[in-house]
Design a protein around this motif. Sequence first.
Motif, PDB file in Angstrom:
ATOM      1  N   ASP A  55      -5.389   5.273   3.823  1.00 34.94           N
ATOM      2  CA  ASP A  55      -5.354   3.793   3.661  1.00 34.94           C
ATOM      3  C   ASP A  55      -3.982   3.259   4.011  1.00 34.94           C
ATOM      4  OD1 ASP A  55      -7.983   3.747   2.875  1.00 34.94           O
ATOM      5  OD2 ASP A  55      -7.495   3.834   0.703  1.00 34.94           O
ATOM      6  N   VAL A  56      -2.942   4.044   3.667  1.00 39.49           N
ATOM      7  CA  VAL A  56      -1.584   3.578   4.001  1.00 39.49           C
ATOM      8  C   VAL A  56      -1.403   3.548   5.516  1.00 39.49           C
ATOM      9  CG1 VAL A  56       0.868   4.141   3.786  1.00 39.49           C
ATOM     10  CG2 VAL A  56      -0.630   4.393   1.821  1.00 39.49           C
ATOM     11  N   GLU A  57      -1.939   4.598   6.191  1.00 41.79           N
ATOM     12  CA  GLU A  57      -1.803   4.645   7.660  1.00 41.79           C
ATOM     13  C   GLU A  57      -2.560   3.492   8.314  1.00 41.79           C
ATOM     14  OE1 GLU A  57      -0.398   5.942  11.225  1.00 41.79           O
ATOM     15  OE2 GLU A  57       0.180   6.589   9.223  1.00 41.79           O
ATOM     16  N   LYS A  58      -3.709   3.191   7.756  1.00 43.90           N
ATOM     17  CA  LYS A  58      -4.510   2.081   8.304  1.00 43.90           C
ATOM     18  C   LYS A  58      -3.776   0.755   8.136  1.00 43.90           C
ATOM     19  CE  LYS A  58      -9.077  -0.057   7.944  1.00 43.90           C
ATOM     20  NZ  LYS A  58     -10.382  -0.030   7.252  1.00 43.90           N
ATOM     21  N   ALA A  59      -3.125   0.553   7.012  1.00 45.61           N
ATOM     22  CA  ALA A  59      -2.379  -0.702   6.774  1.00 45.61           C
ATOM     23  C   ALA A  59      -1.161  -0.784   7.697  1.00 45.61           C
ATOM     24  CB  ALA A  59      -1.950  -0.775   5.308  1.00 45.61           C
ATOM     25  N   ARG A  60      -0.534   0.388   7.954  1.00 52.28           N
ATOM     26  CA  ARG A  60       0.616   0.384   8.863  1.00 52.28           C
ATOM     27  C   ARG A  60       0.201   0.004  10.274  1.00 52.28           C
ATOM     28  NH1 ARG A  60       2.800   3.758  12.332  1.00 52.28           N
ATOM     29  NH2 ARG A  60       1.197   5.335  11.917  1.00 52.28           N
ATOM     30  N   GLN A  61      -0.909   0.579  10.746  1.00 58.45           N
ATOM     31  CA  GLN A  61      -1.396   0.256  12.097  1.00 58.45           C
ATOM     32  C   GLN A  61      -1.780  -1.246  12.222  1.00 58.45           C
ATOM     33  OE1 GLN A  61      -4.620   2.969  12.901  1.00 58.45           O
ATOM     34  NE2 GLN A  61      -3.278   4.777  13.085  1.00 58.45           N
ATOM     35  N   GLN A  62      -2.359  -1.775  11.182  1.00 63.26           N
ATOM     36  CA  GLN A  62      -2.754  -3.198  11.180  1.00 63.26           C
ATOM     37  C   GLN A  62      -1.515  -4.075  11.256  1.00 63.26           C
ATOM     38  OE1 GLN A  62      -5.881  -4.206  11.359  1.00 63.26           O
ATOM     39  NE2 GLN A  62      -5.380  -6.410  11.351  1.00 63.26           N
ATOM     40  N   ALA A  63      -0.473  -3.678  10.551  1.00 63.05           N
ATOM     41  CA  ALA A  63       0.769  -4.460  10.566  1.00 63.05           C
ATOM     42  C   ALA A  63       1.397  -4.404  11.949  1.00 63.05           C
ATOM     43  CB  ALA A  63       1.735  -3.914   9.513  1.00 63.05           C
ATOM     44  N   GLN A  64       1.331  -3.250  12.598  1.00 59.18           N
ATOM     45  CA  GLN A  64       1.898  -3.139  13.939  1.00 59.18           C
ATOM     46  C   GLN A  64       1.139  -4.015  14.940  1.00 59.18           C
ATOM     47  OE1 GLN A  64       1.830   1.097  14.821  1.00 59.18           O
ATOM     48  NE2 GLN A  64       3.710   1.525  13.609  1.00 59.18           N
ATOM     49  N   VAL A  65      -0.219  -4.002  14.800  1.00 55.70           N
ATOM     50  CA  VAL A  65      -1.027  -4.840  15.709  1.00 55.70           C
ATOM     51  C   VAL A  65      -0.672  -6.322  15.537  1.00 55.70           C
ATOM     52  CG1 VAL A  65      -3.363  -5.617  16.202  1.00 55.70           C
ATOM     53  CG2 VAL A  65      -2.904  -3.177  15.880  1.00 55.70           C
ATOM     54  N   ARG A  66      -0.572  -6.770  14.300  1.00 53.03           N
ATOM     55  CA  ARG A  66      -0.261  -8.189  14.038  1.00 53.03           C
ATOM     56  C   ARG A  66       1.137  -8.528  14.563  1.00 53.03           C
ATOM     57  NH1 ARG A  66      -4.641 -11.225  13.280  1.00 53.03           N
ATOM     58  NH2 ARG A  66      -6.123 -10.179  11.863  1.00 53.03           N
ATOM     59  N   HIS A  67       2.050  -7.585  14.423  1.00 55.65           N
ATOM     60  CA  HIS A  67       3.402  -7.823  14.900  1.00 55.65           C
ATOM     61  C   HIS A  67       3.415  -7.947  16.422  1.00 55.65           C
ATOM     62  CE1 HIS A  67       7.752  -7.752  14.844  1.00 55.65           C
ATOM     63  NE2 HIS A  67       7.739  -6.745  15.781  1.00 55.65           N
ATOM     64  N   GLN A  68       2.597  -7.100  17.084  1.00 59.20           N
ATOM     65  CA  GLN A  68       2.528  -7.179  18.553  1.00 59.20           C
ATOM     66  C   GLN A  68       1.916  -8.508  19.011  1.00 59.20           C
ATOM     67  OE1 GLN A  68       3.876  -4.873  20.615  1.00 59.20           O
ATOM     68  NE2 GLN A  68       3.361  -6.307  22.300  1.00 59.20           N
ATOM     69  N   MET A  91       0.841  -1.192   0.000  1.00 61.67           N
ATOM     70  CA  MET A  91       0.000   0.000   0.000  1.00 61.67           C
ATOM     71  C   MET A  91       0.888   1.259   0.000  1.00 61.67           C
ATOM     72  SD  MET A  91      -3.186  -0.839  -0.076  1.00 61.67           S
ATOM     73  CE  MET A  91      -4.062   0.566   0.581  1.00 61.67           C
ATOM     74  N   ASP A  92       1.999   1.159   0.722  1.00 59.36           N
ATOM     75  CA  ASP A  92       2.889   2.325   0.799  1.00 59.36           C
ATOM     76  C   ASP A  92       3.565   2.589  -0.555  1.00 59.36           C
ATOM     77  OD1 ASP A  92       4.196   4.442   2.180  1.00 59.36           O
ATOM     78  OD2 ASP A  92       5.996   3.182   2.388  1.00 59.36           O
ATOM     79  N   ALA A  93       3.792   1.642  -1.367  1.00 59.51           N
ATOM     80  CA  ALA A  93       4.463   1.805  -2.679  1.00 59.51           C
ATOM     81  C   ALA A  93       3.471   2.217  -3.757  1.00 59.51           C
ATOM     82  CB  ALA A  93       5.147   0.505  -3.075  1.00 59.51           C
ATOM     83  N   ASP A  94       2.218   2.030  -3.501  1.00 67.11           N
ATOM     84  CA  ASP A  94       1.204   2.378  -4.532  1.00 67.11           C
ATOM     85  C   ASP A  94       0.857   3.861  -4.370  1.00 67.11           C
ATOM     86  OD1 ASP A  94      -0.773   2.381  -6.387  1.00 67.11           O
ATOM     87  OD2 ASP A  94      -2.048   0.835  -5.419  1.00 67.11           O
ATOM     88  N   ILE A  95       1.043   4.672  -5.527  1.00 71.47           N
ATOM     89  CA  ILE A  95       0.829   6.117  -5.482  1.00 71.47           C
ATOM     90  C   ILE A  95      -0.639   6.484  -5.586  1.00 71.47           C
ATOM     91  CG2 ILE A  95       3.116   6.671  -6.379  1.00 71.47           C
ATOM     92  CD1 ILE A  95       1.841   7.001  -9.154  1.00 71.47           C
ATOM     93  N   ASN A  96      -1.387   5.514  -5.987  1.00 72.21           N
ATOM     94  CA  ASN A  96      -2.814   5.780  -6.165  1.00 72.21           C
ATOM     95  C   ASN A  96      -3.587   5.626  -4.848  1.00 72.21           C
ATOM     96  OD1 ASN A  96      -2.557   6.179  -8.983  1.00 72.21           O
ATOM     97  ND2 ASN A  96      -2.586   3.941  -9.333  1.00 72.21           N
ATOM     98  N   VAL A  97      -2.949   5.033  -3.843  1.00 72.66           N
ATOM     99  CA  VAL A  97      -3.615   4.793  -2.569  1.00 72.66           C
ATOM    100  C   VAL A  97      -3.522   6.041  -1.715  1.00 72.66           C
ATOM    101  CG1 VAL A  97      -3.630   3.391  -0.485  1.00 72.66           C
ATOM    102  CG2 VAL A  97      -3.044   2.339  -2.655  1.00 72.66           C
TER     103      VAL A  97
END
Length: 617
Positions: free
Chosen positions: A168-181, A158-164
């Motif tokens: 949405d990028v922030e939401k995907a980052r937070q989701q990744a952090q939760v899963r990592h925790q 999501m972070d590499a896609d310029i159209n997003v």
Amino acid sequence: MSWGTELWDQFDNLEKHTQWGIDILEKYIKFVKERTEIELSYAKQLRNLAKKYQPKKNSKEEEEYRYTACKAFLSTLNEMNDYAGQHEVISENMTSNITVELARYVQDLKQERKSYFHDGRKAQQHIEICWKQLESSKRRFERDCKEADRAQQYFEKMDADINVTKADVEKARQQAQVRHQMAEDSKADYSTILQKFNHEQHEYYHTHIPNIFQKIQEMEERRIVRIGESMKTYAEVDRQVIPIIGKCLDEIVKAAESIDQKNDSQLVIEAYKSGFEPPGDIEFEDYTQPMKRTVSDNSLSNSRGEGKPELKFGGKSKGKLWPFIKKNKLMSLLTSPHQPPPPPPASASPSAVPNGPQSPKQQKEPLSHRFNEFMTSKPKIHCFRSLKRGLSLKLGATPEDFSNLPPEQRRKKLQQKVDELNKEIQKEMDQRDAITKMKDVYLKNPQMGDPASLDHKLTEVSQNIEKLRLEAQKFEAWLAEVEGRLPARSEQARRQSGMFDAQNPATVNSCAQDRESPDGSYTEEQSQEGEGKVLATDFDDEFDEEEPLPAIGTCKALYTFEGQNEGTISVVEGETLYVIEEDKGDGWTRIRRNEDEEGYVPTSYVEVYLDKNAKDP
């Protein structure tokens, strides 16, 4: 070596092995129990065997055990009883010391084994639960790691896609952090559970299981030791009775060595010695010279010398052969005639037939002829007792004075009877003394009992003593007569018998001849000097005791009958007589004219009127 370290992974096999050990113990218990049953059965069979061959009381067998060989056999039977008792002891000791104890031990062993394996299964269940928890945390950690990787990859995409949009990028980052925790938390939890499982597993394999298996091993070793001790007890129980069994066998050997063949031979002499003298030589009879001869029962004759009266059969003669006379004379005197009765006359009155009908004729020997003369004579009633005695001997009865026995045997029997009566008298006297003492106690202490209540018992005992003394005196008199210590009879009896001898010498001789021993082969002898007197006394005593047969009816003579044979009686037509014995199917009826005259007549010659209330004698 310990089962806990060497067999840490053989829980199921140990369980099977310990169960097999208990089965072995129960099998041994069953073996010992069957052995005790065999011992009891063997002892019972030995006792029954000894009892079977024990002499019966008051029987001929008991008399046979006077001989040393029979005494030895009796001792053997008694020792066999003791021998059987030792086998019963074996059974009892094995039951109490082995069977009962091992049965109780088996129950305790089963409970102990059950508790040990219950603890082992509980430890197994605990380690299995810990393993399941470890597996669950491991799977959760693996799942969370995979979810964290996917969330990180989605965020980077999501972070590499310029159209997003930036949101949405922030939401995907937070989701990744939760899963990592979450993956980190699962990792920490997995690590904790893993450490705990390793600890529990170490405790299980190095502490809990070794301790449980060690206890099971000790239990199994105790079982092995216990069965070994039981086997030793099994042998000791047998060993304990060996000395007593040996003593029983020694007693049997001792009894066998006590057998004395000479003593047994002497007992045979004492048991069967008659006291008679052997028969003398038979004198030559010269038939070329006319001489007076007397013929004995077996057609052998002996002479008493010239100038003497006719031979007295009751006396002691030189050529007597009593032990060889056959037992066929006496019974013919008390039974009806052997031939069938004559038929009644054809006419209404016997006067039409000369001399009336003839009674049957019989071939008579000289001795039989003497008895016929005696039976048809007036004083024949004096011999009924003697004749009945001969009949009773043939039928198995025994005279009270044992006069049927030879002198020596009679003396022994009388002595034995006197001893028995003296013992009974002593017993009654002891009882009387005891009752007297009790009465004195009651007199001194009335609260203990009424003295008058013992008077009846005391009187009864005194009467018994008096009866026994009279009985003993009677047998002592007979014993003294046999041994020759007392005169055979009183002076009055001697005078009476002397008169009877003078009037009826043939009768006395016939009665004396009639006295037989139990087997009918010989008579009791008296001294030659007093032979006539003693025999006459016997007949006087027997006459006093004689009771004639009761009449069971009357009869009327239809025809005249002349009784010419022994045992018959003559009747006149129209005469009324008493019936004392009915026709038994042989055609003869026994009748009586008066106290002195009785005999048989043909049943067809009389008309019988029986008394309905009378009993057949």
